[in-house]
Design an enzyme around this catalytic site. Structure first.
Site, PDB file in Angstrom:
ATOM      1  N   LYS A  47      -7.101 -13.048  46.302  1.00 47.02           N
ATOM      2  CA  LYS A  47      -8.199 -13.996  46.544  1.00 47.02           C
ATOM      3  C   LYS A  47      -7.851 -15.050  47.594  1.00 47.02           C
ATOM      4  O   LYS A  47      -8.713 -15.503  48.335  1.00 47.02           O
ATOM      5  CB  LYS A  47      -8.580 -14.702  45.240  1.00 47.02           C
ATOM      6  CG  LYS A  47      -9.235 -13.783  44.229  1.00 47.02           C
ATOM      7  CD  LYS A  47      -9.645 -14.580  42.996  1.00 47.02           C
ATOM      8  CE  LYS A  47     -10.069 -13.649  41.882  1.00 47.02           C
ATOM      9  NZ  LYS A  47     -10.640 -14.378  40.745  1.00 47.02           N
ATOM     10  N   ASN A  68     -13.392 -13.912  46.348  1.00 52.23           N
ATOM     11  CA  ASN A  68     -13.335 -12.845  45.331  1.00 52.23           C
ATOM     12  C   ASN A  68     -14.338 -11.732  45.631  1.00 52.23           C
ATOM     13  O   ASN A  68     -14.321 -10.691  44.985  1.00 52.23           O
ATOM     14  CB  ASN A  68     -13.581 -13.402  43.924  1.00 52.23           C
ATOM     15  CG  ASN A  68     -15.046 -13.661  43.653  1.00 52.23           C
ATOM     16  OD1 ASN A  68     -15.732 -14.239  44.490  1.00 52.23           O
ATOM     17  ND2 ASN A  68     -15.544 -13.216  42.522  1.00 52.23           N
ATOM     18  N   ASP A 103     -16.799 -16.824  41.819  1.00 49.56           N
ATOM     19  CA  ASP A 103     -16.117 -17.271  40.592  1.00 49.56           C
ATOM     20  C   ASP A 103     -16.520 -18.683  40.190  1.00 49.56           C
ATOM     21  O   ASP A 103     -16.718 -18.977  39.012  1.00 49.56           O
ATOM     22  CB  ASP A 103     -14.598 -17.300  40.808  1.00 49.56           C
ATOM     23  CG  ASP A 103     -13.977 -15.920  40.809  1.00 49.56           C
ATOM     24  OD1 ASP A 103     -14.511 -15.010  40.156  1.00 49.56           O
ATOM     25  OD2 ASP A 103     -12.934 -15.757  41.479  1.00 49.56           O
ATOM     26  N   GLY A 128      -4.357 -26.142  32.856  1.00 49.06           N
ATOM     27  CA  GLY A 128      -4.033 -25.138  33.875  1.00 49.06           C
ATOM     28  C   GLY A 128      -4.554 -25.548  35.234  1.00 49.06           C
ATOM     29  O   GLY A 128      -5.708 -25.958  35.373  1.00 49.06           O
ATOM     30  N   ALA A 129      -3.671 -25.468  36.228  1.00 57.02           N
ATOM     31  CA  ALA A 129      -4.069 -25.797  37.598  1.00 57.02           C
ATOM     32  C   ALA A 129      -3.560 -24.715  38.551  1.00 57.02           C
ATOM     33  O   ALA A 129      -3.161 -24.990  39.670  1.00 57.02           O
ATOM     34  CB  ALA A 129      -3.537 -27.177  37.988  1.00 57.02           C
TER      35      ALA A 129
HETATM   36  P1  ATR Z   1      -4.686 -17.598  37.645  1.00 58.85           P
HETATM   37  O1  ATR Z   1      -5.133 -17.148  38.991  1.00 58.85           O
HETATM   38  O2  ATR Z   1      -5.080 -16.688  36.527  1.00 58.85           O
HETATM   39  O3  ATR Z   1      -5.026 -19.025  37.382  1.00 58.85           O
HETATM   40  P2  ATR Z   1      -1.998 -18.494  38.174  1.00 58.85           P
HETATM   41  O4  ATR Z   1      -2.426 -19.120  39.456  1.00 58.85           O
HETATM   42  O5  ATR Z   1      -0.695 -17.770  38.106  1.00 58.85           O
HETATM   43  O6  ATR Z   1      -3.079 -17.458  37.672  1.00 58.85           O
HETATM   44  O7  ATR Z   1      -2.030 -19.651  37.069  1.00 58.85           O
HETATM   45  C1  ATR Z   1      -1.546 -19.478  35.766  1.00 58.85           C
HETATM   46  C2  ATR Z   1      -1.697 -20.796  35.005  1.00 58.85           C
HETATM   47  O8  ATR Z   1      -1.116 -20.650  33.701  1.00 58.85           O
HETATM   48  C3  ATR Z   1      -0.958 -21.957  35.659  1.00 58.85           C
HETATM   49  O9  ATR Z   1      -1.623 -23.151  35.327  1.00 58.85           O
HETATM   50  C4  ATR Z   1       0.413 -21.868  34.979  1.00 58.85           C
HETATM   51  O10 ATR Z   1       1.150 -23.068  34.994  1.00 58.85           O
HETATM   52  P3  ATR Z   1       2.137 -23.379  36.254  1.00 58.85           P
HETATM   53  O11 ATR Z   1       1.238 -23.846  37.354  1.00 58.85           O
HETATM   54  O12 ATR Z   1       3.046 -24.415  35.766  1.00 58.85           O
HETATM   55  O13 ATR Z   1       2.818 -22.070  36.591  1.00 58.85           O
HETATM   56  C5  ATR Z   1      -0.011 -21.564  33.568  1.00 58.85           C
HETATM   57  N1  ATR Z   1       1.065 -20.928  32.822  1.00 58.85           N
HETATM   58  C6  ATR Z   1       1.502 -19.661  32.930  1.00 58.85           C
HETATM   59  N2  ATR Z   1       2.536 -19.434  32.092  1.00 58.85           N
HETATM   60  C7  ATR Z   1       2.763 -20.601  31.434  1.00 58.85           C
HETATM   61  C8  ATR Z   1       3.687 -21.021  30.433  1.00 58.85           C
HETATM   62  N3  ATR Z   1       4.600 -20.193  29.920  1.00 58.85           N
HETATM   63  N4  ATR Z   1       3.599 -22.305  29.980  1.00 58.85           N
HETATM   64  C9  ATR Z   1       2.683 -23.159  30.490  1.00 58.85           C
HETATM   65  N5  ATR Z   1       1.786 -22.821  31.436  1.00 58.85           N
HETATM   66  C10 ATR Z   1       1.832 -21.565  31.899  1.00 58.85           C
END
Ligand code: ATR
Length: 277
Positions: A47, A68, A103, A128-129
Site C-alpha cells: 500500500k 489500496n 480504506d 496502534g499507529a
Molecule cells: P498494519 O498495516 O496492519 O497496521 P503494521 O503497520 O505492521 O500493520 O502495524 C501493526 C501495529 O500493531 C503497530 O501499531 C504495532 O506496534 P509498533 O508500531 O510498535 O510495531 C502493533 N503491534 C504489533 N505487534 C505488537 C506487540 N507484540 N505489542 C504491541 N504492539 C504490537
C-alpha cells in the site's frame, strides 16, 4: 466478496489473488497495465510502496498516504481518462494506473453503521499507529472528533501521527497515552488478537475497557478477539472489522465497475468465506 458482486451484476470478470514480492511490485503493476486489467487491490506491504509506482494519484491516496485500490484507465481521443472497460471496441491511446485509497472512508463508515456513532465531538482512543492505525487516526480526526488519544508500543510512531493531525486539524485535541474517564469509542488497530496467544492490545493497569461506551476491533478473524469479548462482558457495544473490509471492497468495486456495489450479496459472500456461515 468481489466475485459474488461481479456475478450479481452479470459481469464476466474475475477477481484473483496473486502473491507479489515487494521488490517486484513495480513489474507486477506494469504487467497488469499491459494486460489491461480493469483494476486491482493491494495489501501489506504494497500500500505504501505503490505510491511511487502508479502513474496518477487520486486525492484519497494523497490524503491518506496509501494506495489500496488501482484503476487502470485509458485516454480517449478527446484526452479524457476513462476506466478501461469502457474501451470495449476501440483501443485507448494510452493507459495509466490511477491509485486510490478506499480504506480510510471504510473505517468511518463501518463505525457509523456497526456502532451507530457519529464521530464529531467524540472522545476516541486508538490503539496502534502502524499502517492501519495511522490511516484510521487521520481519517477519524477529519470527522472533527473532540479528543483523540493515541497509544502505540513504539511511541514515536504515535507521536508522528499526532503531529500530523495537529498540523491538519487545529480544532482536534490529540494526546499520547490513555484517557481518564469515559470515552465514546476505543479502537484496536494493532495486529494483537489475530493469534490466540497474542498479548492484549491495551494495558489493563492504565485503562479499563469499561471506560468506553463502544469498542471496535479492526480484526475480523477471529470474529471475537479477547479485546471484544472483554469489552462485551463489560457492557460495551462492540463491532469487529468485517464492515471495514466490506466497505473498502465495495468502494473499490464501484470505482472499477461504475455501478453501485451489491452490498448484501457481497456481505453474505464475505461472511460465508470468513466465518463459514
Ligand atoms: P498494519 O498495516 O496492519 O497496521 P503494521 O503497520 O505492521 O500493520 O502495524 C501493526 C501495529 O500493531 C503497530 O501499531 C504495532 O506496534 P509498533 O508500531 O510498535 O510495531 C502493533 N503491534 C504489533 N505487534 C505488537 C506487540 N507484540 N505489542 C504491541 N504492539 C504490537
Amino acid at each position: 466478496m468481489q466475485n459474488a458482486g461481479l456475478a450479481e451484476l452479470g459481469l464476466n470478470w474475475r477477481y484473483l489473488a496473486f502473491d507479489v514480492r515487494p521488490e517486484e511490485l513495480r513489474t507486477a503493476l506494469q504487467g497488469a497495465k499491459t494486460m489491461q486489467f480493469v483494476g486491482l487491490n493491494l495489501t501489506v506491504p504494497h500500500k505504501l510502496l505503490a505510491l511511487d509506482f502508479v502513474d496518477a494519484l487520486d486525492e484519497s491516496a494523497k490524503n491518506w498516504g496509501a494506495v489500496n485500490t488501482i484503476r487502470f484507465e485509458g485516454r480517449d481521443k478527446a484526452g479524457k481518462w476513462l476506466p478501461l472497460h469502457l474501451f470495449a471496441d476501440t483501443q485507448p491511446e494510452k493507459i495509466r494506473s490511477n491509485g486510490f485509497n478506499t480504506d480510510a472512508d471504510a473505517v468511518v463508515r463501518s463505525i457509523r453503521e456497526s456502532l451507530g456513532i457519529d464521530l464529531a465531538g467524540k472522545r476516541v482512543l486508538i490503539l496502534g499507529a502502524g499502517g492501519a492505525g495511522r490511516v484510521a487516526a487521520l481519517r477519524i480526526a477529519a470527522e472533527d472528533v473532540g479528543e483523540l488519544f493515541l497509544v502505540n508500543r513504539t511511541e514515536s510512531k504515535a507521536a508522528s501521527v499526532a503531529a500530523e493531525i495537529r498540523r491538519r486539524h487545529l480544532n482536534v485535541k490529540v494526546q499520547l497515552g490513555y484517557p481518564r474517564g469515559e470515552i465514546d469509542l476505543a479502537i484496536n488497530a494493532t495486529s494483537l488478537g489475530l493469534s490466540e496467544d497474542d498479548a492484549l492490545p491495551w494495558d489493563g493497569k492504565q485503562f479499563s475497557l469499561r471506560q468506553a461506551i463502544s469498542v471496535y476491533d479492526m480484526i475480523y478473524r477471529p470474529a471475537e478477539t479477547v479485546f471484544l469479548a472483554t469489552a462485551k462482558s463489560g457492557g460495551c457495544k462492540v463491532a469487529n472489522g468485517l464492515g471495514m473490509l466490506l466497505y473498502q471492497g465495495a468502494a473499490a468495486f464501484e470505482l472499477w465497475t461504475g455501478h453501485k456495489a451489491p452490498l448484501n450479496v457481497m456481505r453474505h459472500a464475505l461472511e460465508a468465506n470468513i466465518y463459514g456461515s
